[in-house]
Design an enzyme around this catalytic site. Structure first.
Site, PDB file in Angstrom:
ATOM      1  N   GLY A   1       5.582   3.201   0.200  1.00  0.00           N
ATOM      2  CA  GLY A   1       6.251   4.057  -0.776  1.00  0.00           C
ATOM      3  C   GLY A   1       5.454   4.076  -2.063  1.00  0.00           C
TER       4      GLY A   1
ATOM      5  N   SER B   1       0.852  -1.184   0.000  1.00  0.00           N
ATOM      6  CA  SER B   1       0.000   0.000   0.000  1.00  0.00           C
ATOM      7  C   SER B   1       0.890   1.237   0.000  1.00  0.00           C
ATOM      8  CB  SER B   1      -0.883  -0.002   1.245  1.00  0.00           C
ATOM      9  OG  SER B   1      -0.079   0.308   2.365  1.00  0.00           O
ATOM     10  N   LYS B   2       0.247   2.398   0.001  1.00  0.00           N
ATOM     11  CA  LYS B   2       0.997   3.653  -0.060  1.00  0.00           C
ATOM     12  C   LYS B   2       2.045   3.759   1.054  1.00  0.00           C
ATOM     13  CE  LYS B   2      -1.694   6.319  -3.060  1.00  0.00           C
ATOM     14  NZ  LYS B   2      -3.120   5.986  -3.061  1.00  0.00           N
ATOM     15  N   ARG B   3       1.737   3.119   2.182  1.00  0.00           N
ATOM     16  CA  ARG B   3       2.691   3.105   3.286  1.00  0.00           C
ATOM     17  C   ARG B   3       4.066   2.608   2.855  1.00  0.00           C
ATOM     18  NH1 ARG B   3       2.473  -0.669   6.850  1.00  0.00           N
ATOM     19  NH2 ARG B   3       0.830  -1.744   5.733  1.00  0.00           N
TER      20      ARG B   3
END
Ligand code: GLU
Length: 481
Positions: A257, A253-255
Site C-alpha cells: 500500500g 514496499s509498494k505492495r
C-alpha cells in the site's frame, strides 16, 4: 560532554518514505529529549536521481509531521551550505589531504576493466573486491595517464588486518574486518564524492554527536570509520534502527500500500496521529498508554527502549490511532478539514448548497465513521443520492402498519430547526401510534433513505429539509402502492 546534535540526511531521489520519516522522527525525539540540536542535510550527490522537487517535498512532509530543526537547507546555519552539491570544494580538500598522506590514490581503471576483474573473481570463486591494480602507480605513470586525458577516480587505501568495533546504541557491539573490503572509491572521476566519504566530512564539520539512521547503513559504517581514523576525526556515536516490515513480515514496499508520507497526508491521516504511530514503530513507551502527545513521547524517548528486531507496519493500528486523534477534533475543526475532500466528492455541488448549520450536521453525522478524512466521500451517498432500495429496506416496508407510519409522518411533518426536535417528533409518533420505536424508525429510515442502516435519522431529516423529506416519503408511498 559534547552537546547532542543529530542530523537527518535524506537523498532527494523520491518522496519521503515511511522509513525515512521514522528515522527523522527518532533523531528529532532523541535530540529533543536532551535539548539537543538537529541538522537537516540534503545528500544530493547522485546527480542523476536527485531532484529539487523531491527535496521540497521531503522538507514539507517533515514540517507537516511536526519535526523541527535548527540548521538546514531552508534556514541556513553556521555550518552550511547544507546541500552536498554545494560543498564540493570542501570535500576536495579532504580528498587531497588523503592523497597527500598516501592514504588514497588515483585509479584509472575503466568500467570495462573493473567489470572484467569482477567476472574473473566470480569465475574463480574469489571475494569480489578491487584488485589494487592502480594502488602503486609511479608519479610518472600517473602523469602520463592524466596527460592522455584519462580522468581518474580516487580510491581509499583500506588498512589491512584491522578490526573495527562499533558499540552501536541500538544493536550493541558490532565488529567488522577491514580485509572484507577492497580499496574503495571516495571520489568519482567527475570529482563528485561518494556517500561514504561526504557523510563523514559533513558529520564531522557539522558537529554531529549521534548518527541515528536505518539499519541498512550499518554495512557502510566500517568504511566510514576507516575514514574517520584516516583523517584523525573523532567518531560520533552510532545507532542503527531496524527495518520496517509489512504485515506479512516482508520489507515494506509498494505492495503493502502507501509507502510515502505524502500519500498518508493526502488520504487524510492527521500529522499528530502519524507522529504518534511512527514513534511506536520500534520504540516502546514505559507505560501501557499508546496515545501520547509529542511532549510525552519526547520525555520518554531513549534509545535503550528502541527494539533491535524489525518493526511491523500495522495499518489497522494506524487507523485506530488516527481515529483517536480524529475524536479529539471539534466539529468546527473537522468541518474545515473535510472541505477539501468533500469538494472532490461527486456531490460537491449539493454539499456547497448546504447552509453552515446543515453542513455542521453533516459532519456530526459522519464523524464517528471516519478512519481518515478522505473516507468522508464514501459516506455521502445516503445524503444526496436518490434512494436506492436495499432488499432489507424493501422487506421493512412490507411490514404491517407501515403505511400508517409513513402517512402520519408525511401529514404532520413540520420544518425542524434542530435534530432534537426531529427526535422528539418521532418519539411522539411512537407514543401516539402505540408502536415499538423500531417499528417507526425502521420504516421511516427505509422509506427515506432506502437503507436500514446509516447516520442518525434526525440528522438526515434536518439535512434534507422538509420538502426533500416529503418528496422521498411520497416516492416510497408510491412504490409501496
Ligand atoms: N542519504 C542517506 C540516505 O538517505 C543518509 C544515510 C545516513 O543517514 O548516513 O539513506
Amino acid at each position: 560532554m559534547k552537546k547532542c546534535k543529530v542530523r537527518f540526511a535524506p537523498s532527494p531521489t523520491g518522496p519521503l518514505h515511511i522509513g525515512g520519516a521514522r528515522s527523522a522522527l527518532f533523531n528529532y525525539l532523541f535530540a529533543s529529549h536532551q535539548n539537543g540540536e538537529m541538522v537537516m542535510r540534503i545528500e544530493d550527490t547522485d546527480l542523476e536521481r536527485s531532484r529539487r522537487e523531491y527535496e521540497d517535498e521531503i522538507i514539507e512532509s517533515l514540517q507537516w509531521l511536526g519535526i523541527k530543526w535548527g540548521e538546514g537547507v531552508a534556514q541556513g546555519g553556521e555550518n552550511g551550505p547544507y546541500r552536498q552539491t554545494e560543498r564540493l570544494e570542501i570535500y576536495r580538500q579532504y580528498v587531497q589531504e588523503l592523497l597527500d598522506k598516501g592514504m588514497a590514490y588515483y585509479c584509472f581503471c575503466t568500467q570495462e576493466e573493473l567489470e572484467m576483474e569482477r567476472q574473473e573473481q566470480l569465475a574463480n570463486g574469489n571475494m569480489q573486491r578491487y584488485s589494487g591494480k592502480c594502488s602503486d602507480l609511479s608519479d610518472q605513470e600517473i602523469e602520463e595517464r592524466i596527460e592522455a586525458g584519462i580522468k581518474p577516480s580516487i580510491r581509499f587505501r583500506v588498512p589491512q588486518n584491522q578490526i573495527y568495533v562499533v558499540d552501536d546504541l541500538v544493536r550493541g557491539r558490532v565488529s567488522f574486518e577491514s580485509d572484507n573490503s577492497g580499496d574503495f572509491i571516495i571520489a568519482k572521476s567527475d570529482g563528485i564524492p561518494v556517500y561514504n566519504f561526504a557523510v563523514v566530512i559533513d558529520d564531522v564539520l557539522m558537529g554531529i554527536s549521534h548518527v541515528i539512521r536505518a539499519e541498512e547503513h550499518l554495512s557502510n559504517t566500517p568504511r566510514q570509520i576507516m575514514l574517520y581514523e584516516a583523517l584523525n576525526f573523532a567518531r560520533p556515536e552510532f545507532a542503527h534502527i531496524s527495518l520496517i516490515l509489512g504485515s506479512d513480515r516482508q520489507k515494506m514496499s509498494k505492495r503493502h500500500g502507501a509507502t510515502s508520507l505524502v500519500q498518508y497526508r493526502e488520504m487524510g491521516y492527521l500529522p499528530e496521529a502519524l507522529f504518534n504511530f511512527l514513534a511506536l514503530l520500534g520504540w516502546s513507551p514505559q507505560g501501557e498508554e499508546e496515545i501520547l502527545s509529542p511532549e510525552e513521547i519526547i520525555k520518554g524517548f531513549t534509545l535503550d527502549r528502541v527494539a533491535k528486531s524489525p518493526a511491523v507496519f500495522d495499518l489497522d493500528k494506524l487507523n485506530w490511532v488516527n481515529q483517536q486523534y480524529l475524536k479529539k477534533k471539534s466539529n468546527g475543526e473537522l468541518a474545515e478539514m473535510l472541505k477539501p475532500y468533500l469538494s472532490e466528492s461527486e456531490y460537491a455541488d449539493d454539499i456547497k448548497r448546504l447552509n453552515d448549520f446543515q453542513y455542521g450536521l453533516l459532519v456530526e453525522a459522519v464523524r464517528d465513521h471516519l478512519v481518515c478524512l478522505s473516507d468522508v466521500t464514501r459516506h455521502m451517498d445516503v445524503f444526496f443520492r436518490e434512494a436506492v432500495y436495499e432488499e432489507e429496506a424493501l422487506r421493512a416496508l412490507e411490514e404491517e402498519g407501515v403505511m400508517t407510519v409513513l402517512q402520519g409522518f408525511r401529514d404532520e411533518l413540520p420544518q425542524f430547526s434542530e435534530p432534537v426536535e426531529a427526535k422528539e417528533f418521532i418519539k411522539a409518533m411512537v407514543k401516539k401510534l402505540k408502536l415499538k420505536p423500531k417499528n417507526v424508525y425502521m420504516p421511516l429510515r427505509s422509506a427515506l433513505s432506502g437503507q436500514t442502516h446509516g447516520p442518525e435519522l434526525p440528522f438526515l431529516i434536518l439535512i434534507w429539509g422538509r420538502e426533500e423529506c416529503l418528496r422521498r416519503i411520497d416516492n416510497a408511498i408510491a412504490r409501496i402502492r
